[in-house]
Design an enzyme around this catalytic site. Structure first.
Site, short mmCIF file in Angstrom:
data_model
loop_
_atom_site.label_atom_id
_atom_site.label_comp_id
_atom_site.label_asym_id
_atom_site.label_seq_id
_atom_site.Cartn_x
_atom_site.Cartn_y
_atom_site.Cartn_z
N LYS A 1 34.61 6.72 -10.54
CA LYS A 1 33.99 5.82 -11.53
C LYS A 1 33.58 6.57 -12.79
CE LYS A 1 33.71 2.20 -8.60
NZ LYS A 1 34.33 2.69 -7.36
C1 LIG Z 1 35.20 2.11 -6.44
C2 LIG Z 1 35.88 3.02 -5.47
C3 LIG Z 1 37.15 2.69 -4.92
C4 LIG Z 1 37.86 1.38 -5.22
O1 LIG Z 1 38.30 1.30 -6.53
P1 LIG Z 1 38.76 -0.12 -7.15
O2 LIG Z 1 38.98 0.12 -8.59
O3 LIG Z 1 37.59 -1.04 -6.89
O4 LIG Z 1 39.96 -0.55 -6.42
C5 LIG Z 1 37.76 3.61 -4.08
N1 LIG Z 1 37.14 4.77 -3.74
C6 LIG Z 1 35.92 5.10 -4.23
C7 LIG Z 1 35.29 6.38 -3.81
C8 LIG Z 1 35.24 4.24 -5.12
O5 LIG Z 1 34.03 4.59 -5.59
#
Ligand SMILES: *Cc1c(COP(=O)(O)O)cnc(C)c1O
Length: 495
Positions: A113
């Site tokens: 993120k």
């Molecule tokens: C948010 C997240 C995901 C999923 O990502 P999306 O964009 O919602 O598909 C996968 N792994 C981790 C560690 C995350 O924080």
């Protein structure tokens, strides 16, 4: 370049408006009216650039109301020294002859993120100036763990912004909770909600649509916006690292210009893999996009059958950031696969809201089949994969990344496809110490944050500094609220 709503192509706005607004006013998602293509030599040109320069090159083609010098400044602030612990920012690691891992967790909160949430605050503040917005934006977030911390870290002390994060009191890991409780910055607020993630999210949605609250806060000089992945300002910075990964493989001599790759992504809200799809549309040679889910496998079924059905049990898994049954960003893919038929998209979304399911047309199914593959993996499979990867490669991965490696292995066994594949690693294993320690066969876990040191000692892998430094940090936020009191908390915090 104009941005249009997936539910009505006639609704148009500028990039700066799209970023400030988050969602289209008709409830649809905003998308560039035309997807830009990379120049014929674009990938080669970018191969010799730094990550920051690649970000400016790619984002510039979508954000024509931002200048190159603005974007360069944002890129160096977002991805520069002190923010990421490696100068590559998003390094590609070779796992074996035709498998590579794109590590997206070298930022300040150790989850992918950060890649977008380090950039979004800069885009948003600049957008507010361009839109001649006088009020201070207040970002409201309901989080199941990773997004809240990454948003706090991105928005802390950013001019003309406030950020308030609500997390479920007993619904995040100890490390995630501590990360948020110790957050620094003068414009941040963090509050636990008695209840689960849905309670926090429902509460935040109610705040967004509370007209009276909006008026009161406007009187105090505030307006609400969102930092979740429906905002184009989060999807776009993610396109950069897919293009960057291809450039790195070119530079490493692992592939030649034009060679196809596969990309395998652990998926929840479909934001990350959607960015890979856009990279492909821009001109990165991608054979298959492999969508990896955990036991909440609504996307696996959708990609295989064309039926999206959210009426199913919800499971808590060891990959909690993928525990999701409504993948919002799928709407953007449907818009492309229906050849931008806004009415069809609106129909599907209405059906999802009223009946909990929809079935796409044969044409869309065909596109899904051509461009995507899908699979899922339960907690046991993920734990086994963590163990195997550690024993065979001395490579330590987190449970989300493990889901992707497991799905890739099955995909290769089923199809025999040996195209070089980039697996996306979305979190540092030290963020999920409990599951990783268990997967490595440890039965007696240390207390709380001591598990970080325990995992590091066991494996000899150093823990990322932001996590190993947690134990010594001052706890600043211990507020807990009942879910029906969230409104009062917001009014207190936005004085
Ligand atoms: C948010 C997240 C995901 C999923 O990502 P999306 O964009 O919602 O598909 C996968 N792994 C981790 C560690 C995350 O924080």
């Amino acid at each position: 370049m104009q941005y249009v709503s997936t539910r009505n192509k006639e609704q148009k706005c500028s990039a700066a408006q799209a970023i400030a607004q988050g969602l289209a006013t008709d409830g649809g998602l905003l998308i560039p009216e035309v997807l830009p293509k990379l120049a014929p030599n674009g990938l080669k040109t970018m191969a010799d650039m730094s990550y920051q320069q690649r970000a400016v090159y790619v984002m510039g083609s979508f954000l024509d109301d931002f200048t190159a010098s603005e974007l360069s400044m944002f890129a160096s602030r977002a991805y520069g020294k002190g923010k990421f612990d490696t100068k590559e920012v998003a390094p590609v690691r070779e796992v074996d002859g035709n498998t590579y891992c794109l590590e997206l967790w070298h930022g300040p909160t150790c989850a992918f993120k950060d890649m977008a949430l380090q950039m979004l605050p800069h885009l948003l503040s600049a957008a507010l100036v361009k839109n001649e917005e006088r009020k201070t934006v207040c970002i409201l977030v309901a989080t199941s763990g990773d997004t809240g911390k990454a948003a706090l870290e991105g928005f802390k002390d950013v001019d003309k912004t406030r950020i308030l994060v609500f997390y479920p009191k007993d619904g995040v890991s100890d490390i995630q909770k501590l990360q948020m409780q110790t957050q620094e910055g003068d414009n941040v607020g963090v509050c636990a909600v008695v209840g689960n993630f849905d309670d926090a999210q429902t509460g935040v949605k109610a705040l967004f649509s509370d007209e009276e609250l909006r008026e009161t806060l406007a009187g105090r000089g505030f307006f609400f916006s969102s930092a979740n992945s429906i905002n184009w300002g989060r999807v776009l910075p993610q396109v950069v690292y897919y293009i960057s990964a291809y450039c790195d493989l070119l530079k490493m001599g692992k592939i030649q210009k034009g060679d196809p790759i596969n990309i395998c992504v652990p998926t929840g809200n479909f934001g990350n893999i959607l960015s890979a799809y856009y990279a492909k549309q821009m001109g990165v040679p991608v054979h298959k996009l492999i969508c990896a889910s955990n036991r909440n496998n609504v996307l696996t079924d959708f990609i295989k059958t064309g039926v999206y059905d959210r009426e199913r049990p919800f499971y808590h898994t060891t990959s909690p950031s993928m525990d999701i049954l409504i993948s919002s960003n799928l709407e953007r893919l449907l818009f492309e696969f229906t050849e931008r038929d806004d009415e069809a998209v609106k129909r599907y979304m209405d059906q999802l809201a009223s009946e909990g399911r929809y079935e796409v047309s044969e044409k869309v199914k065909k596109q899904l089949d051509n461009q995507f593959a899908a699979g899922y993996c339960d907690d046991q499979g993920a734990a086994e994969t963590i163990g195997e990867m550690w024993r065979a490669q001395k490579y330590l991965i987190d449970p989300h990344t493990a889901v992707a490696f497991h799905v890739l292995k099955e995909y290769r066994a089923e199809t025999g496809d040996q195209t070089p594949t980039v697996v996306v690693s979305t979190a540092s294993p030290f963020k999920f110490c409990d599951s990783v320690l268990h997967a490595l066969g440890v039965e007696e876990l240390a207390e709380g944050t001591d598990r970080i040191g325990q995992l590091s000692e066991l494996t000899g892998v150093p823990a990322p500094a932001p996590l190993s430094g947690l134990a010594g940090k001052e706890i600043r936020f211990t507020d807990v609220t009942e879910k029906d009191k969230m409104r009062d908390r917001v009014l207190e915090m936005l004085k």
